[in-house]
Design a protein around this motif. Structure first.
Motif, PDB file in Angstrom:
ATOM      1  N   GLN A 100       0.764  -1.030   0.015  1.00 27.05           N
ATOM      2  CA  GLN A 100      -0.057   0.027  -0.038  1.00 27.05           C
ATOM      3  C   GLN A 100       0.848   1.328   0.115  1.00 27.05           C
ATOM      4  OE1 GLN A 100      -2.975  -0.018   3.283  1.00 27.05           O
ATOM      5  NE2 GLN A 100      -4.278  -1.291   2.175  1.00 27.05           N
ATOM      6  N   ALA A 150       2.272   1.941  -3.336  1.00 26.63           N
ATOM      7  CA  ALA A 150       1.238   2.405  -4.302  1.00 26.63           C
ATOM      8  C   ALA A 150       0.723   3.676  -4.120  1.00 26.63           C
ATOM      9  CB  ALA A 150       0.111   1.345  -4.482  1.00 26.63           C
ATOM     10  N   THR A 151       1.015   4.120  -2.929  1.00 24.58           N
ATOM     11  CA  THR A 151       0.387   5.578  -2.370  1.00 24.58           C
ATOM     12  C   THR A 151       1.460   6.530  -2.227  1.00 24.58           C
ATOM     13  OG1 THR A 151      -0.111   4.958  -0.129  1.00 24.58           O
ATOM     14  CG2 THR A 151      -1.743   4.537  -1.717  1.00 24.58           C
TER      15      THR A 151
END
Length: 433
Positions: A402, A405-406
């Motif tokens: 996560q 990805a962010t």
């Protein structure tokens, strides 16, 4: 995963210790009312704590790091030094170190068997040591190791509280109380003042206590009152302009070493010891596992900053997140892999995460911990977005994916035990670049 113990004798000794009361591994609702068991146990072993001088360290945050700084400073003075610490992260030998090196497994095993012999004798004779706990035994073994190694000074960290802690048999020249937050309230008291009373119990008559807590602080007032009652000198290091936990820990350790200098303690080269001993090299050497450790791992060709800190008290976690916010790679939102023991203030920890923009992934490491589902309910109540992944390895994998990805960062927190489960893996990943 935590390092495996290789020495059969140590495995056997710890197996016998595990039959004893262990406050670190059970729900707490009570505590013993005196030090008689450890006093009797130590007497049966020849009072090894009389063989060295000591600095005794208590506090809610920073006591381990401060102790490690003191150890590094004294070692730089070429003074033989031992450090007794708790808890450990990856291996039990982290609790007993000599000149900054964890004790060998075989040495720890033999010291524990001597303590076990003393316990059996006390049980036969029906004396106080028959009630010795797991921590009593380890403390006695640590002090035996220090005596037999010929250490001149020991830096002794309390386990829980101070006044009734097993370590409080040392006749410390200097005591340190780093700070006071709400922790172990079911044992130590419901207020900072009550907790300060327990931690102030390590101050010895006519000695010196170092604490940054001001007299107009409720906890600081308790410490000042206790010092005055037993004619102990109180030293408050100046925190003006100091922004980070690390800087404040150095200031406290500097003050303690300056006091040793005033007591006439000299380095091997004849110079009076003091805060000058804690240079950049000492600061680097004193870095402990699971205390504001930082790594960078690569996930899908993206670099992700990962922090490890076993903060389990809201006061601690806030200080950690505040420090991280000013460090490279930790700007913006974060993702936390979290496990919280049943006796900790979970709601308080989650409230801190919410304020700092940290989204938790709840996981599980033992039956002593709150269930991830229960933690998620608490998070939902304050509107904190969260996830539940029971397996800590998979929880970490989800967090780093996560984050990659962010553009977020990752922290493992809430428990040093959780850090111990994942730390070796993260070190390997960081080494790969």
């Amino acid at each position: 995963m935590p390092m495996q113990i290789k020495t059969p004798r140590l495995i056997e000794a710890l197996s016998q210790l595990d039959q004893l009361t262990n406050w670190e591994q059970r729900p707490r609702g009570e505590m013993r009312v005196g030090l008689e068991p450890i006093i009797d146990l130590s007497a049966r072993l020849g009072n090894p704590h009389h063989a060295f001088r000591s600095i005794h360290v208590a506090g809610t945050k920073g006591k381990s790091s401060t102790s490690a700084l003191l150890e590094a400073g004294l070692r730089h003075a070429d003074i033989s030094v031992g450090r007794y610490a708790s808890p450990h992260v990856e291996h039990i030998s982290e609790r007993v170190s000599i000149n900054s090196r964890p004790v060998e497994e075989a040495v720890l095993a033999e010291a524990l068997f001597l303590a076990l012999d003393a316990l059996r004798a006390a049980r036969t004779e029906g004396t106080a040591a028959e009630a010795a706990t797991w921590f009593d035994m380890l403390t006695a073994a640590g002090f035996l190791i220090f005596r037999d190694a010929g250490v001149k000074w020991a830096v002794v960290e309390t386990g829980l509280g101070g006044r009734l802690d097993s370590t409080n048999i040392v006749a410390s020249d200097v005591s340190i109380i780093t700070n006071i937050g709400l922790e172990h309230t079911e044992i130590l008291g419901k207020t900072r003042a009550a907790i300060a009373f327990e931690k102030a119990g390590i101050i010895k008559p006519h000695s010196t206590v170092v604490t940054p807590l001001d007299a107009d602080d409720k906890a600081g007032a308790v410490i000042a009152k206790r010092a005055a009652e037993i004619e102990a000198r109180l030293i408050r290091p100046d925190f003006s302009g100091l922004k980070t936990i690390a800087e404040r820990n150095v200031a406290v350790a500097d003050a303690a070493l300056d006091i040793l200098g005033e007591l006439g303690v000299e380095a091997k080269d004849g110079r009076t010891v003091g805060g000058w001993l804690i240079d950049k090299a000492a600061e680097q050497e004193s870095q402990l596992p699971g205390r504001l450790e930082r790594f960078v791992v690569t996930v899908a060709e993206r670099r992700v900053a990962v922090a490890l800190d076993g903060a389990h008290v809201p006061f601690n976690l806030e200080a950690v997140l505040d420090d991280l916010s000013g460090m490279e790679g930790f700007a913006g939102p974060g993702i936390a892999v979290v496990a919280i023991a049943a006796d900790k203030d979970a709601a308080g920890l989650l409230e801190v995460m919410s304020r700092y923009g940290v989204s938790p992934i709840f996981t599980s490491v033992s039956d002593r911990f709150r269930s991830p589902a229960e933690l998620r309910e608490l998070a939902d109540k304050i509107g904190l977005s969260s996830d539940v992944i029971e397996d800590p390895q998979k929880a970490y994998e989800k967090a780093r994916e996560q984050a990659a990805a962010t553009g977020a960062w990752v922290i493992l927190t809430g428990s040093l035990y959780l850090v111990g489960v994942l730390r070796e893996r993260i070190i390997r990943e960081a080494a790969k670049g």
